[in-house]
Enzyme design. Structure first.
Site, mmCIF file in Angstrom:
data_model
loop_
_atom_site.group_PDB
_atom_site.id
_atom_site.type_symbol
_atom_site.label_atom_id
_atom_site.label_comp_id
_atom_site.label_asym_id
_atom_site.label_seq_id
_atom_site.Cartn_x
_atom_site.Cartn_y
_atom_site.Cartn_z
ATOM 1 C CG HIS A 157 -1.113 1.102 1.834
ATOM 2 N ND1 HIS A 157 -2.147 2.279 0.757
ATOM 3 C CD2 HIS A 157 -1.630 2.284 3.651
ATOM 4 C CE1 HIS A 157 -1.775 3.192 2.367
ATOM 5 N NE2 HIS A 157 -2.287 2.661 3.029
ATOM 6 C CE1 TYR A 213 -2.450 6.982 5.738
ATOM 7 C CE2 TYR A 213 -3.994 5.628 3.889
ATOM 8 C CZ TYR A 213 -3.000 5.640 4.967
ATOM 9 O OH TYR A 213 -1.674 4.658 4.860
ATOM 10 C CG ASP A 258 -29.329 -18.985 17.824
ATOM 11 O OD1 ASP A 258 -28.282 -19.075 16.725
ATOM 12 O OD2 ASP A 258 -31.194 -18.861 17.963
ATOM 13 C CD GLU A 282 -35.441 -26.237 8.332
ATOM 14 O OE1 GLU A 282 -34.906 -26.608 8.351
ATOM 15 O OE2 GLU A 282 -36.180 -24.728 9.272
HETATM 16 P P1 FAD Z 1 3.733 -6.322 12.365
HETATM 17 O O1 FAD Z 1 4.637 -4.759 13.214
HETATM 18 O O2 FAD Z 1 4.204 -6.359 10.962
HETATM 19 O O3 FAD Z 1 4.723 -7.103 13.803
HETATM 20 C C1 FAD Z 1 5.121 -8.673 13.228
HETATM 21 C C2 FAD Z 1 6.048 -8.842 13.687
HETATM 22 O O4 FAD Z 1 5.864 -10.694 13.143
HETATM 23 C C3 FAD Z 1 7.305 -8.112 12.842
HETATM 24 O O5 FAD Z 1 8.109 -7.703 13.290
HETATM 25 C C4 FAD Z 1 8.106 -9.587 12.878
HETATM 26 O O6 FAD Z 1 9.281 -9.033 11.927
HETATM 27 C C5 FAD Z 1 7.591 -10.497 13.144
HETATM 28 N N1 FAD Z 1 7.863 -12.475 12.648
HETATM 29 C C6 FAD Z 1 7.637 -13.098 11.817
HETATM 30 N N2 FAD Z 1 7.857 -13.860 11.230
HETATM 31 C C7 FAD Z 1 8.524 -14.070 11.799
HETATM 32 C C8 FAD Z 1 9.136 -15.536 13.011
HETATM 33 N N3 FAD Z 1 9.092 -16.526 11.918
HETATM 34 N N4 FAD Z 1 9.954 -15.458 13.792
HETATM 35 C C9 FAD Z 1 10.024 -14.151 14.558
HETATM 36 N N5 FAD Z 1 9.133 -13.095 14.545
HETATM 37 C C10 FAD Z 1 8.583 -13.489 13.267
HETATM 38 N N6 FAD Z 1 -2.460 0.988 10.498
HETATM 39 C C11 FAD Z 1 -3.363 2.015 10.873
HETATM 40 O O7 FAD Z 1 -4.119 1.667 12.022
HETATM 41 N N7 FAD Z 1 -3.411 3.073 10.855
HETATM 42 C C12 FAD Z 1 -2.873 3.691 9.827
HETATM 43 O O8 FAD Z 1 -2.555 4.298 9.622
HETATM 44 C C13 FAD Z 1 -1.976 2.721 9.167
HETATM 45 N N8 FAD Z 1 -1.661 2.983 7.828
HETATM 46 C C14 FAD Z 1 -0.901 2.197 6.955
HETATM 47 C C15 FAD Z 1 0.249 2.695 5.978
HETATM 48 C C16 FAD Z 1 1.297 1.755 5.720
HETATM 49 C C17 FAD Z 1 1.820 2.648 4.835
HETATM 50 C C18 FAD Z 1 1.062 0.741 6.505
HETATM 51 C C19 FAD Z 1 2.289 -0.393 5.600
HETATM 52 C C20 FAD Z 1 -0.158 -0.334 6.921
HETATM 53 C C21 FAD Z 1 -0.303 0.692 7.795
HETATM 54 N N9 FAD Z 1 -1.119 0.184 8.877
HETATM 55 C C22 FAD Z 1 -1.918 0.910 9.624
HETATM 56 C C23 FAD Z 1 -1.074 -0.862 9.227
HETATM 57 C C24 FAD Z 1 -0.665 -1.766 10.411
HETATM 58 O O9 FAD Z 1 0.533 -1.320 9.988
HETATM 59 C C25 FAD Z 1 -0.729 -2.830 10.865
HETATM 60 O O10 FAD Z 1 -1.605 -3.875 10.311
HETATM 61 C C26 FAD Z 1 0.564 -3.101 11.957
HETATM 62 O O11 FAD Z 1 1.251 -2.329 12.036
HETATM 63 C C27 FAD Z 1 -0.159 -4.177 11.807
HETATM 64 O O12 FAD Z 1 0.797 -5.125 13.352
HETATM 65 P P2 FAD Z 1 1.573 -6.423 13.682
HETATM 66 O O13 FAD Z 1 1.853 -6.423 15.233
HETATM 67 O O14 FAD Z 1 0.170 -7.051 13.433
HETATM 68 O O15 FAD Z 1 2.372 -7.371 12.542
#
Ligand code: FAD
Length: 829
Positions: free
Chosen positions: A222, A260, A552, A657
């Site tokens: 995105h 946005y 339910d 049914e």
């Molecule tokens: P992440 O931050 O991705 O954390 C997951 C972690 O798991 C990572 O650090 C990764 O390294 C780790 N991991 C993965 N696999 C392994 C493994 N095998 N072993 C160990 N560690 C592992 N959201 C909003 O609410 N508002 C916004 O304005 C917004 N804007 C966005 C703009 C952009 C450009 C993008 C890309 C996203 C945006 N989002 C926004 C979405 C938001 O950033 C994400 O949904 C949110 O940060 C996800 O958090 P998380 O902790 O689930 O994932």
């Protein structure tokens, strides 16, 4: 306490660690593949706009909690949330209307919001173009989350509380034994665990695959870009400097162009959803480098400037001052999308001790973490997170192809104005009943849910409108409620109440519970005493420990050890399956299995006062009151076809049914249609069914009631057998519930007999927001729109309330229910 491993130190993983620690859990390890100071997932670059308002009450409440929590996290006088307010603007009349609807959601779910004029928008946000902005929705409590900072502060705080963090440590496998997780394998060896929660963000698919769990999310890129400095924003005295966020303007949404905005000091950040979907396979991104920085992280791909052209043109139209700037920096950032746009959380259906919390926005992160922590520590979340549960998906919805197609569509439609009944554009005709070919011949108007094609009405019935008595004539509808609607439904309802109609009931979930332990399982999980003879049907509830309604179901005892369940969703199937597994392990003599039979069977609801005449023409079995009483089930033959006949009705009329196996379905349909000709039978659709159902006061789990409600307040206490001797889940919880609830699900009749509401609208009592509509329909028999609504118990029968529909107040009266045939004389006849 149990040993917990959390995979991923993004905003979700660290919030979960924090929520568990604050509940007294001690043995927690967070394993993160990236460096802890900047792990490199979506959180590391999230611009952090938090708009709380959502059509879903659950999502709004999760966001509200996130705001409250982020506001509370501070260090050295600096916070993690800048409550600048949120502004959603309209540049088209359609959007202006949509904002009224969104204002309604905010009001329904308890978020302060105000609709403001175009002029007020430009006062609040001087960079806006006066010429294009028609109006806006202002939410004062929205704002900017400093997600990366919040993550760091939470790591610090939880570390002090004893949480172990392993950075630069990829999880390479999940260890399991005897159907339970036992730990995770990492690049540095194994970490034992009783519970593993995958908070791996868009890597969730890869982690899920380690345990054979299909996690239905799709990583999509995105676009996000920053302009060069805007001369007008330079050198401002910024009151929020303490936050280090250098911003004063509200966060801004321009949904008409999928855009946005937020401030970054004197620069403007622009997010864009209008570009082509750009799917990514997380596994192909390679290992997270040892050192991650702003420009170099796995979740950040090269900016494709051509995809941004419309965004840039439209941004300059909305914010003309941007013409003095250019794009300084941009990237394509990756995060998760899902088939229905919701997060994916909860326990894996296939492995004990394995949980997920993925596809979660920053906006809902702390709320989701709280919910998962409550599920782990108490077995239930205070906020009803059923719609986020990983087990809500049907098997077909878990396929890669389905996930990819529908998640991309969700990306494209993220800011679109979508009607609540709107079906998916694609894939269509995924699941069709055996009657589909006849339904097409009759001109069925299909809508889609859960991959099923469900007829809403049949064009073949249009000619009936000519004969419709005046009392049944449908009224004019406003343009919004007229979408996916036809007056033909009125004729179908009329025919059902006065003659006979056949309904396709195939898409309702059916599963079979069988084995020597079948009765024990169902006794243990349901609120009714099911120790009844084979041949009986029981409407009963599944409760959680606190007596919240988790489902339910209809339980039909077919044989001593064979029961059939009629349910609303796949979630009930996974719940019963899991409990059956426990039972098999704990007491092998009480062996029980749960088998999904929805697709291998089909069902016709044959209902109406002449139903018995129709069936007499095609069956020699006894369908009399004596031969098959109300809420009875038996095996019969219809036109030589083996059929299970269930004497029950969703529409409140005599009938059955009629269920058979899928390959015999078409023959059954034809036989009934043929025999029914003499009696004026028609095929009728879901729109009529929904209307007739609501007139009978039959609730819909999920829409009308859920885990936040108990049976008494939801008006389904008759489904609880208070004399049942055997213990059941929720029995103790019930005794702790208030005997006089503070709120109730109420039936409303719209006073003017015309104005429609569709659900989720706020309801005002004495001028104050007091509740919200759950489901609504035009009640064709009663000749007026009706609705169900949650209201304080202090609102009495006969009193007037007002629902808000697109900013307009619609007066309604609280009425006794059900509105149709309270004595059930039509059913018992
Ligand atoms: P992440 O931050 O991705 O954390 C997951 C972690 O798991 C990572 O650090 C990764 O390294 C780790 N991991 C993965 N696999 C392994 C493994 N095998 N072993 C160990 N560690 C592992 N959201 C909003 O609410 N508002 C916004 O304005 C917004 N804007 C966005 C703009 C952009 C450009 C993008 C890309 C996203 C945006 N989002 C926004 C979405 C938001 O950033 C994400 O949904 C949110 O940060 C996800 O958090 P998380 O902790 O689930 O994932």
């Amino acid at each position: 306490s149990q040993r917990v491993v959390i995979v991923g130190a993004g905003i979700v993983g660290v919030n979960l660690a924090d929520e568990l620690v604050s509940r007294g859990w001690k043995n927690i390890t967070v394993v993160e593949q990236g460096p802890l100071n900047m792990p490199g997932g979506s959180t590391s670059h999230a611009p952090g706009l938090v708009f709380q308002t959502n059509p879903s009450k659950t999502m709004t409440r999760l966001a509200k909690y996130t705001v409250e929590k982020l506001l509370s996290i501070k260090k050295d006088g600096q916070g993690c949330f800048n409550q600048l307010g949120g502004l959603e603007v309209a540049t088209t009349p359609e959007r202006l209307e949509e904002l009224k609807r969104r204002h309604g959601y905010a009001t329904s779910w308890g978020i302060e919001a105000r609709l403001i004029s175009g002029e007020e928008c430009t006062q609040m946000y001087p960079l806006l173009n006066k010429e294009t902005v028609l109006g806006g929705l202002h939410i004062p409590t929205d704002g900017l989350a400093l997600a990366a900072r919040a993550t760091q502060l939470l790591i610090e705080r939880t570390r002090e509380a004893g949480v172990r963090y392993l950075g630069n440590t990829p999880v390479t496998d999940i260890e399991k034994s005897n159907g339970r997780v036992t730990g995770v394998m990492t690049s540095n060896g194994s970490v034992p665990a009783d519970i593993v929660v995958s908070c791996a963000g868009f890597w969730g698919v890869e982690i899920g695959a380690m345990v054979g769990l299909q996690v239905p999310l799709l990583p999509l890129a995105h676009q996000y870009a920053k302009t060069t400095a805007l001369p007008g924003l330079r050198n401002r005295e910024v009151n929020s400097r303490i936050n280090g966020m250098n911003a004063t303007l509200p966060i801004l949404r321009h949904q008409d162009q999928d855009l946005y905005y937020r401030e970054h000091g004197d620069q403007i950040g622009i997010g864009f959803y209008g570009h082509r979907p750009m799917p990514v396979v997380a596994g192909s991104l390679g290992l997270t480098p040892e050192h991650v920085d702003e420009k170099n992280m796995p979740s950040r791909l090269e900016f494709t400037s051509r995809d941004f052209e419309t965004a840039w043109n439209e941004s300059q139209k909305l914010l003309p001052a941007l013409k003095e700037t250019h794009i300084a920096d941009g990237f394509n950032g990756i995060f998760s999308f899902t088939p229905d746009g919701g997060p994916i959380i909860g326990r894996a259906p296939n492995l004990e001790g394995f949980y997920v919390a993925e596809a979660v926005w920053v906006t809902h992160s702390a709320g989701i973490a709280q919910a998962v922590a409550q599920i782990l520590t108490t077995g239930r979340s205070e906020i009803d997170v059923g719609e986020c549960d990983i087990s809500r998906f049907e098997e077909i919805q878990l396929s890669r192809e389905y996930v990819s197609e529908t998640s991309q569509q969700n990306f494209v439609e993220i800011y679109d104005i979508i009607h609540p009944l709107a079906p998916k554009i694609s894939p269509r005709n995924l699941r069709i009943s055996p009657f589909n070919v006849r339904q097409r011949e009759l001109g069925a108007y299909f809508l889609e849910v859960g991959g099923w094609e469900r007829p809403f009405w049949y064009e073949a019935n249009a000619e009936l409108l000519k004969y419709l008595p005046a009392k049944w004539q449908p009224v004019e509808r406003d343009a919004w409620s007229a979408q996916h609607y036809s007056p033909i439904s009125a004729a179908e309802a009329w025919k059902t109440r006065n003659a006979v109609a056949m309904y396709d009931m195939t898409a309702f979930h059916r599963f079979e519970v069988s084995g020597p332990g079948a009765l024990h399982l169902l006794q243990r999980l349901s609120t009714s005493d099911l120790k009844k003879e084979p041949g009986s049907i029981t409407y009963t509830l599944l409760l959680d420990d606190a007596a919240g309604i988790r489902g339910d179901i209809f339980v039909s005892r077919i044989e001593d050890e064979v029961f059939q369940i009629g349910a609303n969703s796949a979630t009930e199937f996974h719940y019963l399956s899991r409990e059956a597994r426990f039972q098999r392990q704990q007491s092998p003599s009480q062996w029980v299995q749960v088998r999904e039979i929805t697709g291998s069977t089909c069902s016709i609801g044959l209902w109406g006062p002449r139903a018995r005449d129709v069936i007499a023409g095609v069956s020699t079995d006894d369908f009399s009151n004596k031969g098959l009483p109300y809420f009875g089930v038996k095996k019969v033959h219809v036109a030589g076809i083996p059929v299970l006949a269930f004497r029950k009705s969703y529409v409140g009329e005599l009938g059955w049914e009629l269920q058979t196996s899928a390959e015999l379905g078409l023959r059954l349909w034809d036989a009934i249609a043929q025999a029914g000709k003499l009696h004026g039978i028609i095929a009728a659709g879901r729109a009529a069914l929904n209307s007739l159902r609501l007139e009978k006061g039959y609730r819909t789990y999920g829409a009308d009631m859920g885990t936040e409600h108990d049976p008494l307040e939801a008006g389904v206490v008759s489904a609880v057998d208070l004399k049942k001797k055997d213990d059941f889940v929720g029995k103790a919880g019930l005794s702790r519930r208030p005997k006089t609830p503070s709120r109730r699900l109420r039936c409303l009749a719209i006073n003017d007999g015309l104005s429609m509401v569709l659900g989720k609208e706020p309801v005002f009592y004495k001028g104050k927001a007091a509740g919200y509509i759950t489901t609504a329909a035009f009640g064709f028999t009663v000749g007026r729109p009706i609705a169900y609504a949650w209201l304080p118990s202090s609102v009495n029968l006969g009193e007037t309330v007002e629902a808000e529909y697109f900013g307009r107040r619609v007066a309604a009266t609280v009425v006794a229910e059900p509105l149709y045939d309270p004595q059930n004389s039509r059913l018992l006849d």
